[in-house]
Design an enzyme around this catalytic site. Structure first.
Site, mmCIF file in Angstrom:
data_model
loop_
_atom_site.group_PDB
_atom_site.id
_atom_site.type_symbol
_atom_site.label_atom_id
_atom_site.label_comp_id
_atom_site.label_asym_id
_atom_site.label_seq_id
_atom_site.Cartn_x
_atom_site.Cartn_y
_atom_site.Cartn_z
ATOM 1 N N CYS A 2 0.872 -1.165 0.000
ATOM 2 C CA CYS A 2 0.000 0.000 0.000
ATOM 3 C C CYS A 2 0.913 1.219 0.000
ATOM 4 O O CYS A 2 2.092 1.114 0.312
ATOM 5 C CB CYS A 2 -0.851 0.032 1.259
ATOM 6 N N ARG A 27 2.430 1.015 -6.138
ATOM 7 C CA ARG A 27 2.592 0.189 -4.942
ATOM 8 C C ARG A 27 1.334 -0.611 -4.602
ATOM 9 O O ARG A 27 1.394 -1.583 -3.857
ATOM 10 C CB ARG A 27 2.943 1.081 -3.733
ATOM 11 N N TRP A 74 -3.610 -2.207 -1.393
ATOM 12 C CA TRP A 74 -3.473 -3.500 -2.074
ATOM 13 C C TRP A 74 -3.906 -4.503 -1.016
ATOM 14 O O TRP A 74 -3.198 -4.720 -0.035
ATOM 15 C CB TRP A 74 -2.023 -3.709 -2.495
ATOM 16 N N ASN A 100 0.427 0.777 6.121
ATOM 17 C CA ASN A 100 1.042 -0.143 5.163
ATOM 18 C C ASN A 100 1.730 -1.235 5.969
ATOM 19 O O ASN A 100 2.493 -0.945 6.878
ATOM 20 C CB ASN A 100 2.076 0.614 4.320
ATOM 21 N N GLY A 101 1.445 -2.502 5.653
ATOM 22 C CA GLY A 101 2.058 -3.613 6.382
ATOM 23 C C GLY A 101 0.994 -4.539 6.917
ATOM 24 O O GLY A 101 -0.152 -4.524 6.452
ATOM 25 N N GLU A 463 11.308 -15.911 -17.435
ATOM 26 C CA GLU A 463 10.985 -14.489 -17.312
ATOM 27 C C GLU A 463 9.901 -14.107 -18.326
ATOM 28 O O GLU A 463 8.967 -13.351 -18.007
ATOM 29 C CB GLU A 463 12.262 -13.652 -17.508
ATOM 30 N N LYS A 467 6.173 -12.410 -17.608
ATOM 31 C CA LYS A 467 5.646 -11.180 -18.239
ATOM 32 C C LYS A 467 4.286 -11.438 -18.880
ATOM 33 O O LYS A 467 3.365 -10.639 -18.765
ATOM 34 C CB LYS A 467 6.590 -10.658 -19.339
ATOM 35 N N GLU A 470 1.540 -11.869 -16.137
ATOM 36 C CA GLU A 470 1.200 -10.611 -15.455
ATOM 37 C C GLU A 470 0.403 -9.669 -16.346
ATOM 38 O O GLU A 470 -0.569 -9.059 -15.908
ATOM 39 C CB GLU A 470 2.480 -9.860 -15.069
ATOM 40 N N HIS A 486 9.118 -35.317 -22.031
ATOM 41 C CA HIS A 486 8.922 -35.998 -20.752
ATOM 42 C C HIS A 486 7.600 -35.598 -20.100
ATOM 43 O O HIS A 486 7.407 -35.828 -18.912
ATOM 44 C CB HIS A 486 10.086 -35.694 -19.806
ATOM 45 N N LYS A 581 3.668 -3.321 -7.084
ATOM 46 C CA LYS A 581 5.052 -3.167 -7.534
ATOM 47 C C LYS A 581 6.038 -3.601 -6.460
ATOM 48 O O LYS A 581 7.034 -4.236 -6.744
ATOM 49 C CB LYS A 581 5.293 -1.708 -7.919
HETATM 50 C C1 F6R Z 1 7.571 -9.193 -12.274
HETATM 51 C C2 F6R Z 1 7.628 -8.414 -11.078
HETATM 52 C C3 F6R Z 1 7.746 -9.112 -9.770
HETATM 53 C C4 F6R Z 1 9.010 -8.595 -9.059
HETATM 54 C C5 F6R Z 1 9.134 -9.212 -7.670
HETATM 55 C C6 F6R Z 1 10.403 -8.773 -6.979
HETATM 56 O O1 F6R Z 1 7.373 -8.399 -13.391
HETATM 57 O O2 F6R Z 1 7.616 -7.227 -11.126
HETATM 58 O O3 F6R Z 1 7.801 -10.490 -9.941
HETATM 59 O O4 F6R Z 1 10.098 -8.915 -9.859
HETATM 60 O O5 F6R Z 1 8.030 -8.863 -6.903
HETATM 61 O O6 F6R Z 1 10.432 -7.387 -6.821
HETATM 62 P P1 F6R Z 1 11.778 -6.637 -6.446
HETATM 63 O O7 F6R Z 1 12.716 -6.828 -7.592
HETATM 64 O O8 F6R Z 1 11.369 -5.223 -6.246
HETATM 65 O O9 F6R Z 1 12.315 -7.284 -5.203
#
Ligand code: F6R
Length: 586
Positions: A2, A27, A74, A100-101, A463, A467, A470, A486, A581
């Site tokens: 948040c 966030r 969030w 937040n938390g 990766e 993407k 998400e 397999h 984020k």
């Molecule tokens: C993927 C994404 C998340 C972050 C993960 C770690 O696109 O954004 O999977 O990579 O939450 O976040 P950081 O790098 O900020 O520790």
């Protein structure tokens, strides 16, 4: 997760708070609210949706007063509803808080307060802070004493800001970020500098276990026992204010497009730390890499290049698994923690575990004011500027660029790292996006995508699938090419799309064979390669480059594909549902 914000000054609080919340929306963004003081009363508006939507509907920014607090949520405890949105007032309405938390002992505290007659309206853990603070204030009639008592009762990780009817602002920090902005005409409290950077670049970073009281007499800092604490004001880079989309439709596209530049700049602001890291890594007994999500995928790529080129064995562990996996952390160990935000709770926890055993922590991180930097002996900055889109894009290639630099130094330049060339290749990929846009149209009604790669390209496949998940909400999975026969081959039919990461390197022939096996089952194939082949239904060309460097460029067309497929599916690429984020909860 948040974001929280508070303001006390000469200006009108609500518009300042709403603007700050918009900048921090990355966030968390399922609901939003603002409370201000006017005429010695707390007035509060909140609603479900993004800041702009809610503001259009209920005019958060029209609240009167020059003191206030705000929040974007969030959800963790309690559904996404207006009642669960913050700010939460105490039952008498004389205090309101944003948090937040997570408050671990909220149920216990809530019961005690209910027995004392305090009424709760929401399902959140946060509301307990409002009533607890109110209760302690009712007892003591003293803001400082009520804060000391409140923080001594709360268990969990938290940062909160509270506003009292008389216009006093208070805040406390325990393992969650909280930054104070000192402006010419007022004070700001925020989860992130972005919340107030357009008003001031003078900041104070309160330590963990501190609370703050701000009123018309000024600002005071205290530790949780109530002892006064002194802080220096520091200046942050005004570049942080650069969080506008410019001509781009979305932050995600802007950030993907910045990569020719950010790849070149990665680690440049902390060159000495980079050199130092290389020396430490050379002499470490046990080496570990950790991260979550995209940052973990960067660790997977690094594991490969460190062992293949620098002949150094390094173990990659998903941060949330560190507590549950056997490891040999000791005083001769190094844990390299990767994180864009530097605030991921899982990463911080992994660091804590390694540190307890005496391991040295080196972080590779974008936000140099983050908790991770504070816990590290050495920090290398990604230096890629604010990443606002929730899906990590430019931070991933910046992490890779730094890890490649370290590996290349370790082996005396054996990789032949040429980031100028990488940057030029990325520019070339970005220069014509029409093909990717065309392919994205075909993904609109698809429910499964697989991404296949061998060796180091499997890390990129992981990766890529992250993407796609998400941004498009399509089920996507990374597959190591050889594993197809397999099991996963059973899933291949004409409803499936498979992205084959197949640059012309030592994995090429084997990966092509996998492509043929898939094609024979009717699935559609998108080939990402510098070499065309008839097996691909769609070919996305990437430029030729030194084979070691393909991972740095082959992810770019997939980032674009995920972005354009999100547009086709009418999802918001900047703010995917249910995500945030910076994930500051475990
Ligand atoms: C993927 C994404 C998340 C972050 C993960 C770690 O696109 O954004 O999977 O990579 O939450 O976040 P950081 O790098 O900020 O520790």
């Amino acid at each position: 997760m948040c974001s929280i914000i508070g303001y006390l000054g000469d200006g009108s609080a609500a518009p300042i708070l709403v603007k700050g919340l918009k900048r921090m929306e990355y966030r968390g963004y399922d609901s939003v609210g603002v409370a201000t003081i006017s005429g010695n009363h707390i007035t509060l508006r909140k609603g479900v949706g993004k800041v702009a939507e809610v503001n259009n509907a209920i005019k958060l920014d029209m609240l009167l007063g020059s003191v206030g607090i705000g929040h974007t949520r969030w959800a963790t405890h309690g559904g996404v509803t207006e009642t669960n949105a913050h700010p939460h007032p105490s039952s008498s309405g004389e205090v309101a808080i944003v948090h937040n938390g997570i408050i671990d002992n909220f149920e216990e505290l809530k019961k005690e307060l209910q027995q004392k007659g305090y009424v709760f309206k929401s399902e959140t853990d946060s509301e307990v802070i409002a009533n607890l603070l109110q209760h302690n204030f009712d007892q003591t009639k003293d803001v400082k004493k009520s804060m000391i008592q409140t923080v001594s009762s709360l268990k969990g990780n938290y940062a909160f800001v509270a506003v009292f009817e008389d216009g006093t602002l208070t805040a406390a920090r325990f393992h969650e970020p909280l930054i104070i902005g000192v402006g010419k005409n007022g004070y700001f409290i925020s989860s992130d500098v972005l919340g107030f950077i357009e008003h001031t670049d003078e900041v104070i970073y309160p330590d963990n276990r501190e609370f703050i009281i701000i009123n018309l007499n000024g600002i005071q800092f205290f530790d949780f026992d109530g002892n006064p604490v002194q802080h220096q004001i520091t200046k942050v880079s005004k570049e942080l204010a650069d969080v506008y989309k410019g001509d781009y439709a979305h932050f995600t596209l802007k950030e993907i497009s910045e990569q020719p530049d950010t790849i070149l700049k990665a680690g440049e602001s902390t060159r000495m730390e980079l050199d130092l890291t290389t020396e430490f890594v050379k002499h470490a007994k046990n080496l570990y890499l950790t991260g979550s999500g995209t940052s973990y995928n960067a660790a997977l790529v690094a594991k490969h290049i460190f062992s293949k080129y620098a002949k150094i064995k390094i173990e990659s562990i998903i941060s949330s698994e560190v507590a549950h996996s056997p490891n040999n952390f000791d005083q001769q160990s190094i844990l390299i923690a990767l994180s864009q935000s530097g605030e991921s709770a899982d990463v911080l926890e992994a660091v804590k575990i390694a540190q307890k055993e005496g391991a040295k922590i080196i972080s590779i991180v974008n936000i140099m004011t983050s908790s991770l930097v504070q816990s590290s002996s050495i920090s290398i900055g990604l230096n890629c500027g604010p990443e606002i889109g929730v899906a990590a894009t430019k931070s991933f290639t910046a992490q890779l660029s730094i890890l490649y630099k370290i590996a290349d130094k370790l082996c005396g330049g054996c990789i032949g790292l040429d980031l100028d060339k990488v940057s030029t290749c990325v520019t070339k990929i970005l220069s014509d996006q029409t093909k990717v846009q065309d392919i994205a149209r075909n993904l609109k009604t698809i429910s499964d995508i697989y991404v296949l790669g061998r060796g180091i390209h499997y890390a990129i496949a992981s990766e890529a699938s992250l993407k796609l998940k998400e941004l498009t909400y399509i089920h996507a999975e990374g597959l190591p090419g050889g594993e197809l026969k397999h099991g996963p081959l059973a899933l291949m039919d004409s409803n499936v799309f498979v992205i084959i990461i197949n640059p012309n390197d030592s994995t090429y022939v084997d990966t092509l064979a996998s492509a043929h096996q898939i094609k024979a089952r009717g699935a559609k194939i998108i080939g990402i390669s510098d070499k065309p082949n008839e097996v691909y239904d769609y070919w996305i060309e990437i430029p030729e480059i030194n084979e070691a460097l393909f991972p740095l460029i082959e992810i770019i067309p997939i980032q674009l594909l995920a972005y354009y497929a999100a547009l086709e599916k009418d999802t918001d690429p900047d703010y995917p549902r249910n995500l945030a984020k910076s994930v500051t909860v475990k």
